[in-house]
Design a protein around this motif. Structure first.
Motif, PDB file in Angstrom:
ATOM      1  N   THR A 259       0.823  -1.210   0.000  1.00 58.15           N
ATOM      2  CA  THR A 259       0.000   0.000   0.000  1.00 58.15           C
ATOM      3  C   THR A 259       0.860   1.264   0.000  1.00 58.15           C
ATOM      4  O   THR A 259       0.347   2.362  -0.121  1.00 58.15           O
ATOM      5  CB  THR A 259      -0.937   0.042   1.225  1.00 58.15           C
ATOM      6  OG1 THR A 259      -0.161   0.304   2.400  1.00 58.15           O
ATOM      7  CG2 THR A 259      -1.675  -1.269   1.392  1.00 58.15           C
ATOM      8  N   ARG A 260       2.189   1.083   0.164  1.00 57.29           N
ATOM      9  CA  ARG A 260       3.095   2.235   0.258  1.00 57.29           C
ATOM     10  C   ARG A 260       4.297   2.060  -0.684  1.00 57.29           C
ATOM     11  O   ARG A 260       5.419   1.791  -0.243  1.00 57.29           O
ATOM     12  CB  ARG A 260       3.605   2.395   1.701  1.00 57.29           C
ATOM     13  CG  ARG A 260       2.528   2.758   2.720  1.00 57.29           C
ATOM     14  CD  ARG A 260       2.111   4.210   2.602  1.00 57.29           C
ATOM     15  NE  ARG A 260       3.230   5.139   2.588  1.00 57.29           N
ATOM     16  CZ  ARG A 260       3.854   5.575   3.677  1.00 57.29           C
ATOM     17  NH1 ARG A 260       3.490   5.148   4.875  1.00 57.29           N
ATOM     18  NH2 ARG A 260       4.863   6.426   3.571  1.00 57.29           N
ATOM     19  N   ARG A 444      -4.474   4.294 -11.046  1.00 54.73           N
ATOM     20  CA  ARG A 444      -5.224   3.994  -9.827  1.00 54.73           C
ATOM     21  C   ARG A 444      -4.342   3.939  -8.577  1.00 54.73           C
ATOM     22  O   ARG A 444      -4.842   3.963  -7.455  1.00 54.73           O
ATOM     23  CB  ARG A 444      -5.942   2.643  -9.966  1.00 54.73           C
ATOM     24  CG  ARG A 444      -6.996   2.585 -11.081  1.00 54.73           C
ATOM     25  CD  ARG A 444      -7.570   1.183 -11.173  1.00 54.73           C
ATOM     26  NE  ARG A 444      -8.441   0.999 -12.325  1.00 54.73           N
ATOM     27  CZ  ARG A 444      -9.747   0.752 -12.273  1.00 54.73           C
ATOM     28  NH1 ARG A 444     -10.359   0.674 -11.103  1.00 54.73           N
ATOM     29  NH2 ARG A 444     -10.458   0.576 -13.379  1.00 54.73           N
ATOM     30  N   PHE A 445      -3.010   3.800  -8.738  1.00 51.14           N
ATOM     31  CA  PHE A 445      -2.168   3.484  -7.592  1.00 51.14           C
ATOM     32  C   PHE A 445      -1.067   4.527  -7.326  1.00 51.14           C
ATOM     33  O   PHE A 445      -0.121   4.249  -6.609  1.00 51.14           O
ATOM     34  CB  PHE A 445      -1.530   2.101  -7.792  1.00 51.14           C
ATOM     35  CG  PHE A 445      -2.550   1.026  -8.030  1.00 51.14           C
ATOM     36  CD1 PHE A 445      -3.232   0.448  -6.988  1.00 51.14           C
ATOM     37  CD2 PHE A 445      -2.843   0.606  -9.322  1.00 51.14           C
ATOM     38  CE1 PHE A 445      -4.186  -0.525  -7.198  1.00 51.14           C
ATOM     39  CE2 PHE A 445      -3.791  -0.377  -9.555  1.00 51.14           C
ATOM     40  CZ  PHE A 445      -4.467  -0.944  -8.492  1.00 51.14           C
ATOM     41  N   LYS A 446      -1.211   5.706  -7.916  1.00 46.38           N
ATOM     42  CA  LYS A 446      -0.179   6.738  -7.719  1.00 46.38           C
ATOM     43  C   LYS A 446      -0.133   7.239  -6.287  1.00 46.38           C
ATOM     44  O   LYS A 446       0.922   7.534  -5.745  1.00 46.38           O
ATOM     45  CB  LYS A 446      -0.437   7.912  -8.675  1.00 46.38           C
ATOM     46  CG  LYS A 446       0.395   7.841  -9.951  1.00 46.38           C
ATOM     47  CD  LYS A 446       0.263   9.112 -10.749  1.00 46.38           C
ATOM     48  CE  LYS A 446       1.189   9.080 -11.965  1.00 46.38           C
ATOM     49  NZ  LYS A 446       0.976  10.217 -12.853  1.00 46.38           N
ATOM     50  N   LYS A 447      -1.300   7.321  -5.679  1.00 47.03           N
ATOM     51  CA  LYS A 447      -1.391   7.891  -4.335  1.00 47.03           C
ATOM     52  C   LYS A 447      -0.910   6.871  -3.298  1.00 47.03           C
ATOM     53  O   LYS A 447      -1.454   5.771  -3.207  1.00 47.03           O
ATOM     54  CB  LYS A 447      -2.840   8.289  -4.053  1.00 47.03           C
ATOM     55  CG  LYS A 447      -3.047   9.022  -2.740  1.00 47.03           C
ATOM     56  CD  LYS A 447      -4.528   9.373  -2.578  1.00 47.03           C
ATOM     57  CE  LYS A 447      -4.791   9.984  -1.206  1.00 47.03           C
ATOM     58  NZ  LYS A 447      -6.232  10.237  -0.998  1.00 47.03           N
ATOM     59  N   SER A 450      -3.167   4.215  -1.176  1.00 51.01           N
ATOM     60  CA  SER A 450      -4.484   4.245  -1.814  1.00 51.01           C
ATOM     61  C   SER A 450      -5.301   3.026  -1.431  1.00 51.01           C
ATOM     62  O   SER A 450      -4.794   1.911  -1.367  1.00 51.01           O
ATOM     63  CB  SER A 450      -4.319   4.297  -3.333  1.00 51.01           C
ATOM     64  OG  SER A 450      -5.557   4.029  -3.968  1.00 51.01           O
ATOM     65  N   LYS A 451      -6.615   3.236  -1.194  1.00 55.94           N
ATOM     66  CA  LYS A 451      -7.487   2.100  -0.845  1.00 55.94           C
ATOM     67  C   LYS A 451      -7.639   1.146  -2.024  1.00 55.94           C
ATOM     68  O   LYS A 451      -8.101   0.017  -1.856  1.00 55.94           O
ATOM     69  CB  LYS A 451      -8.858   2.609  -0.389  1.00 55.94           C
ATOM     70  CG  LYS A 451      -9.644   3.372  -1.457  1.00 55.94           C
ATOM     71  CD  LYS A 451     -10.974   3.858  -0.902  1.00 55.94           C
ATOM     72  CE  LYS A 451     -11.754   4.629  -1.975  1.00 55.94           C
ATOM     73  NZ  LYS A 451     -13.026   5.154  -1.449  1.00 55.94           N
ATOM     74  N   ASN A 452      -7.236   1.583  -3.229  1.00 54.30           N
ATOM     75  CA  ASN A 452      -7.304   0.689  -4.383  1.00 54.30           C
ATOM     76  C   ASN A 452      -6.421  -0.543  -4.193  1.00 54.30           C
ATOM     77  O   ASN A 452      -6.683  -1.594  -4.779  1.00 54.30           O
ATOM     78  CB  ASN A 452      -6.882   1.424  -5.668  1.00 54.30           C
ATOM     79  CG  ASN A 452      -7.911   2.463  -6.083  1.00 54.30           C
ATOM     80  OD1 ASN A 452      -9.100   2.296  -5.818  1.00 54.30           O
ATOM     81  ND2 ASN A 452      -7.477   3.530  -6.707  1.00 54.30           N
ATOM     82  N   TYR A 453      -5.363  -0.425  -3.374  1.00 48.86           N
ATOM     83  CA  TYR A 453      -4.506  -1.584  -3.114  1.00 48.86           C
ATOM     84  C   TYR A 453      -5.285  -2.698  -2.409  1.00 48.86           C
ATOM     85  O   TYR A 453      -4.947  -3.870  -2.526  1.00 48.86           O
ATOM     86  CB  TYR A 453      -3.303  -1.194  -2.244  1.00 48.86           C
ATOM     87  CG  TYR A 453      -2.230  -0.444  -2.988  1.00 48.86           C
ATOM     88  CD1 TYR A 453      -1.297  -1.131  -3.774  1.00 48.86           C
ATOM     89  CD2 TYR A 453      -2.135   0.940  -2.919  1.00 48.86           C
ATOM     90  CE1 TYR A 453      -0.305  -0.448  -4.455  1.00 48.86           C
ATOM     91  CE2 TYR A 453      -1.143   1.627  -3.603  1.00 48.86           C
ATOM     92  CZ  TYR A 453      -0.237   0.931  -4.362  1.00 48.86           C
ATOM     93  OH  TYR A 453       0.751   1.597  -5.049  1.00 48.86           O
TER      94      TYR A 453
END
Length: 538
Positions: A259-260, A444-447, A450-453
């Motif tokens: 997630t990071r 979708r995963f730049k942040k 992100s909860k997308n993970y």
């Protein structure tokens, strides 16, 4: 096994998935009734079904004579709940009833391209003529039902929540090196892995692994505890950890927080206490060692045999001594060669050259990671290169999308020898076949974090919709998704939040094409629709 019913299939011959059961589809069907009943086991001769006629009931043939009920059930557990089991040991056959037709389709699709091997026996799996199973009270069936209750209760019983989302994994009898990436592949089959830490304690290689939910941890523990990663060695001993979360400070070969991705690598040189671990992190050990194909949590002595060896060389490579990996490494519908460290470019083949575009691949592969570049090959338009942001995302995309149908053809995905996708030189146009998406706002995963993970799921017929404006109602969305010619089977807004909804398409293939077409669709009021695959059904 009744030779008059099932002709032998030669194992290991090179053929496409559409040729996997040539003898099955040509034989006359044997139909007992609309249900399969345990009382009929003595006169039962087989259940031959032509391909492409889905049913919740799966027919499994050519089982070893000493097969256990738990082993048969374990074939189905990774794909969904198993609701019934009928064992026909005298015929070396069994019937498995899944909780949904979609789960059964996923199971048959997976095994049609990757033949499971149980104790050196290739096992064949197809849809049954029977729509449901009815079992009797014979001793054989009582034993089957007891195994079913024991396995499925532990697997998904909501009344027995998992003690923790964190598992403690000890690898005993460590003959071959085991890496963080290998464990991640194995455990990812059972749910989204958020964080993982590996370490050596008391001369034992251990890991702590955190799932997104307790059910995934429960399922992984049930299926993998006591399994050997390789024949006769590297045994997994799994327990629930008292920890509720893992605190990862660095992303390297000792720890990873998915997630990071922004975390530093830190000092990545592991400390070695066990002599066998001295080579565990040597570059190239995976490509030369016993790591095989798609990860799977199956009973001991279970290997996955590639049905399409011409497309997947070295899928289950031979280990030193000639043994095969007893537990291949997990992934999605197809086996795949292990990704070498740093490989982030995928070769995607068997595309439909009339319909595929860089944008289409960007959106689809973007469900599993941030796509940097896409190149459709100029002289071979059924092939494309897709460059992901990193090797972990490439692995995720490959494991989830291999074998899935796109534009009527199953995707074949392997790691590419290229380290990046080259853009055409200035002045050398390539008809728009190469696109650079490195600065796309649709990633979708730049942040970081992100909860997308936490919401990465395999392709399914049910799609999750979000960012829906208040003025858009159910009929608007059903009509939108019907415009492509796809069938909308069901729709449901979330009760507490009408910005989100589930929509069920007619098939997984229709859902894939709908996601490609309608993700980021402008719904007005400055709302662009977000579409992803759902783990839920309506």
């Amino acid at each position: 096994m009744d030779g008059s019913v099932h002709q032998d299939l030669t194992v290991g011959t090179k053929r496409g998935s559409e040729e996997l059961f040539p003898s099955v589809s040509s034989a006359p069907p044997y139909i007992m009734s609309t249900t399969a009943n345990g009382n009929d086991s003595k006169k039962f001769k087989g259940d031959i079904r032509g391909p492409g006629v889905p049913s919740r009931v799966i027919h499994i043939r050519k089982l070893p004579t000493d097969i256990s009920e738990a082993e048969v059930i374990s074939l189905g557990l990774p794909f969904g709940d198993v609701t019934n089991l009928l064992m026909l040991k005298a015929k070396n056959q069994a019937f498995l009833e899944m909780n949904s037709e979609e789960a059964a389709q996923n199971m048959v699709g997976y095994y049609s391209t990757l033949v499971p091997i149980i104790r050196h026996h290739p096992v064949y799996i197809q849809f049954s003529n029977h729509k449901e199973l009815k079992t009797d009270n014979s001793p054989n069936q009582e034993r089957a039902q007891a195994a079913l209750r024991a396995l499925t209760t532990s697997h998904v019983d909501a009344a027995l929540p998992a003690p923790s989302t964190v598992l403690r994994v000890v690898v005993e009898n460590l003959i071959y090196p085991v890496t963080l990436d290998a464990l991640c592949q194995i455990f990812s089959k059972f749910g989204t892995v958020l964080r993982i830490i590996v370490f050596t304690k008391n001369s034992q290689f251990q890991a702590l692994l955190q799932y997104v939910d307790g059910a995934s941890a429960q399922s992984a523990k049930l299926s993998l505890d006591g399994q050997n990663i390789y024949n006769g060695c590297c045994t997994l001993r799994i327990s629930f950890s008292k920890l509720t979360t893992l605190n990862v400070k660095y992303n390297n070969e000792k720890s990873r927080d998915f997630t990071r991705p922004d975390l530093p690598t830190g000092d990545s040189q592991p400390t070695m206490e066990h002599p066998a671990m001295a080579t565990a992190f040597t570059p190239g050990i995976i490509s030369a060692g016993p790591y095989g194909g798609a990860a799977h949590g199956f009973p001991p002595a279970f290997t996955l045999q590639p049905a399409m060896t011409s497309h997947y060389p070295g899928l289950v490579p031979t280990m030193q001594g000639g043994a095969l990996a007893s537990l291949s490494l997990p992934g999605g519908r197809l086996g795949f060669p292990h990704m070498s460290a740093g490989v982030s470019v995928l070769l995607v083949s068997n595309l439909n050259p009339e319909r595929v575009t860089p944008h289409c691949l960007f959106i689809l592969f973007g469900v599993y990671g941030d796509v940097m570049r896409v190149k459709i090959l100029f002289n071979k338009k059924e092939n494309a290169l897709v460059q992901m942001s990193d090797c972990t995302q490439a692995q995720l995309a490959m494991s989830h999308l291999s074998g899935q149908q796109l534009h009527g053809k199953p995707l074949r995905i392997t790691p590419s020898k290229h380290t990046s996708v080259q853009l055409p030189r200035e002045g050398h146009e390539d008809q728009g076949l190469t696109k650079d998406y490195s600065n796309s706002p649709l990633h979708r995963f730049k942040k970081p974090g992100s909860k997308n993970y936490s919401n990465i799921f395999p392709p399914s017929a049910t799609l999750h919709l979000s960012n829906i404006p208040p003025s858009v109602v159910e009929d608007d969305l059903k009509m939108l998704f019907s415009t492509s010619g796809a069938m909308v089977k069901a729709f449901k807004f979330f009760q507490k939040d009408h910005k989100m909804a589930l929509i069920q398409m007619g098939s997984v293939e229709e859902a894939i094409e709908s996601l490609i077409e309608f993700h980021n669709h402008d719904l007005g009021e400055n709302h662009h629709l977000r579409v992803s695959f759902s783990k839920s059904s309506i």
